[in-house]
Enzyme design. Structure first.
Site, PDB file in Angstrom:
ATOM      1  N   SER A   1      -2.920  -1.743  -5.332  1.00 48.38           N
ATOM      2  CA  SER A   1      -2.053  -1.668  -6.514  1.00 48.38           C
ATOM      3  C   SER A   1      -1.613  -3.071  -6.921  1.00 48.38           C
ATOM      4  O   SER A   1      -1.057  -3.275  -8.003  1.00 48.38           O
ATOM      5  CB  SER A   1      -0.829  -0.794  -6.233  1.00 48.38           C
TER       6      SER A   1
ATOM      7  N   ASP B   1      -5.214  -2.830   2.469  1.00 44.27           N
ATOM      8  CA  ASP B   1      -5.885  -1.793   1.678  1.00 44.27           C
ATOM      9  C   ASP B   1      -7.273  -2.288   1.293  1.00 44.27           C
ATOM     10  O   ASP B   1      -7.398  -3.287   0.559  1.00 44.27           O
ATOM     11  CB  ASP B   1      -5.031  -1.535   0.420  1.00 44.27           C
TER      12      ASP B   1
ATOM     13  N   GLU C   1      -9.759   4.702   1.001  1.00 38.57           N
ATOM     14  CA  GLU C   1      -9.623   5.881   0.135  1.00 38.57           C
ATOM     15  C   GLU C   1     -10.810   6.812   0.324  1.00 38.57           C
ATOM     16  O   GLU C   1     -11.932   6.365   0.604  1.00 38.57           O
ATOM     17  CB  GLU C   1      -9.551   5.451  -1.349  1.00 38.57           C
TER      18      GLU C   1
ATOM     19  N   GLU D   1      -1.695  11.459  -1.833  1.00 40.70           N
ATOM     20  CA  GLU D   1      -1.176  10.987  -3.131  1.00 40.70           C
ATOM     21  C   GLU D   1      -1.320  12.083  -4.181  1.00 40.70           C
ATOM     22  O   GLU D   1      -2.415  12.621  -4.395  1.00 40.70           O
ATOM     23  CB  GLU D   1      -1.913   9.709  -3.565  1.00 40.70           C
TER      24      GLU D   1
HETATM   25  O1  KIV Z   1      -2.472   0.623  -3.429  1.00 40.01           O
HETATM   26  C1  KIV Z   1      -1.437   1.238  -3.139  1.00 40.01           C
HETATM   27  O2  KIV Z   1      -0.314   0.802  -3.411  1.00 40.01           O
HETATM   28  C2  KIV Z   1      -1.580   2.516  -2.462  1.00 40.01           C
HETATM   29  C3  KIV Z   1      -0.353   3.368  -2.332  1.00 40.01           C
HETATM   30  C4  KIV Z   1      -0.214   4.151  -3.592  1.00 40.01           C
HETATM   31  C5  KIV Z   1      -0.393   4.244  -1.153  1.00 40.01           C
HETATM   32  O3  KIV Z   1      -2.646   2.894  -2.094  1.00 40.01           O
END
Ligand code: KIV
Length: 291
Positions: free
Chosen positions: A56, A94, A126, A193
């Site tokens: 994000s 992430d 993901e 989510e």
């Molecule tokens: O990228 C992000 O901030 C996320 C959250 C929504 C869990 O994957």
């Protein structure tokens, strides 16, 4: 009535994956995103359990319109900054789209980069077609993996857009199967989510690893939010599940306006914010022919 302490004194020192697993059915787990040193320090000092350097980053920091547009160089750059601040929380990197979905063969190498170059404790992946295959390989190498199902922004166009997922029985059963499969291959937690709260409850009860909800209601083992959303620092759009704990944008705008007015009006800087020089030194300078 017993009221649990706000300070998580049950979590001395650096939090481990084992600690997170042990929190299921004991107390709710907290997760927030962070993308830079100053905010990561504040999150860590507040004893949040997990700091996620989310992709994000693309939307809330880099001004991009899709998380698919952020890559490994940006993610590593920001994760390193966050890592310098983290003393307590479990740090999760992430995996961006191009780190594992573009070419699943690259997944293990990129997961290792999050661990070795950016000092992460785990990575998040993901759900996508080859998610199980990729995650299994990463876990087998000794890197802990957090799964992510429901609304998966990296593949939003394949799941009908940015919408609540699992609203009919068929779709809900698919999500339950995904959660169980991720547990089976050894993921240590799963982000849910944008799924209905009762479905999140069902998933949470069916698996032994913690669920972390974002837009998934109150029955999950823990909750996650994007820090810019909960601080009111991102106003391009606000999902229904976001609670703004403070609205910082207007406060920051006011401070900037005041600064501008004081500089233009000659009020800033004043003596308090300036440095002095001794009179005799000033005289010497003024007596120099060159001055
Ligand atoms: O990228 C992000 O901030 C996320 C959250 C929504 C869990 O994957």
């Amino acid at each position: 009535m017993f009221k649990p302490s706000l300070r998580h004194t049950d979590m001395e020192g650096k939090i481990t994956v084992k600690d997170i697993l042990g929190l299921k059915n004991k107390r709710k787990i907290t997760m927030l995103t962070a993308y830079d040193y100053p905010l990561a320090r504040l999150v860590d000092n507040a004893e949040i359990d997990i700091i996620l350097v989310g992709d994000s980053l693309a939307n809330v920091v880099l001004g991009l319109d899709s998380t698919k547009k952020v890559g490994m160089p940006e993610m590593l750059h920001h994760t390193k900054a966050v890592q310098r601040a983290v003393k307590h929380a479990l740090l999760v990197g992430d995996m961006p789209y191009d780190a594992y979905q573009l070419n699943p063969e690259d997944a293990l190498n990129n997961a290792k980069r999050f661990m070795e170059e950016a000092g992460c404790d785990a990575v998040k992946v993901e759900w996508f077609e080859q998610c199980l295959e990729v995650s299994r390989k990463v876990i087998k190498s000794g890197i802990p993996v957090m799964g992510h199902i429901g609304l998966t922004p990296q593949t939003a166009e394949k799941i009908g857009g940015f919408k609540v997922q699992g609203k009919d029985a068929e779709a809900a059963l698919r999500l339950i199967e995904q959660a169980q499969a991720l547990e089976k291959i050894g993921c240590f937690s799963i982000v849910l989510e944008c799924v209905p709260d009762k479905l999140a409850e069902l998933i949470t009860k069916k698996i032994t690893i913690p669920t972390l909800g974002i837009g998934a209601g109150k029955y999950c083992d823990g909750q996650a939010l994007v820090i810019h959303d909960m601080l009111g620092l991102f106003d391009r759009y606000t999902p229904k599940f976001v609670k703004k704990y403070v609205d910082l944008s207007p406060l920051i705008s006011k401070a900037i306006e005041e600064y501008k007015e004081e500089v233009v009006g000659g009020e800033f800087p004043d003596v308090k914010h300036s440095f002095g020089i001794k009179e005799e030194e000033l005289k010497k300078i003024l007596n120099e022919k060159t001055v």
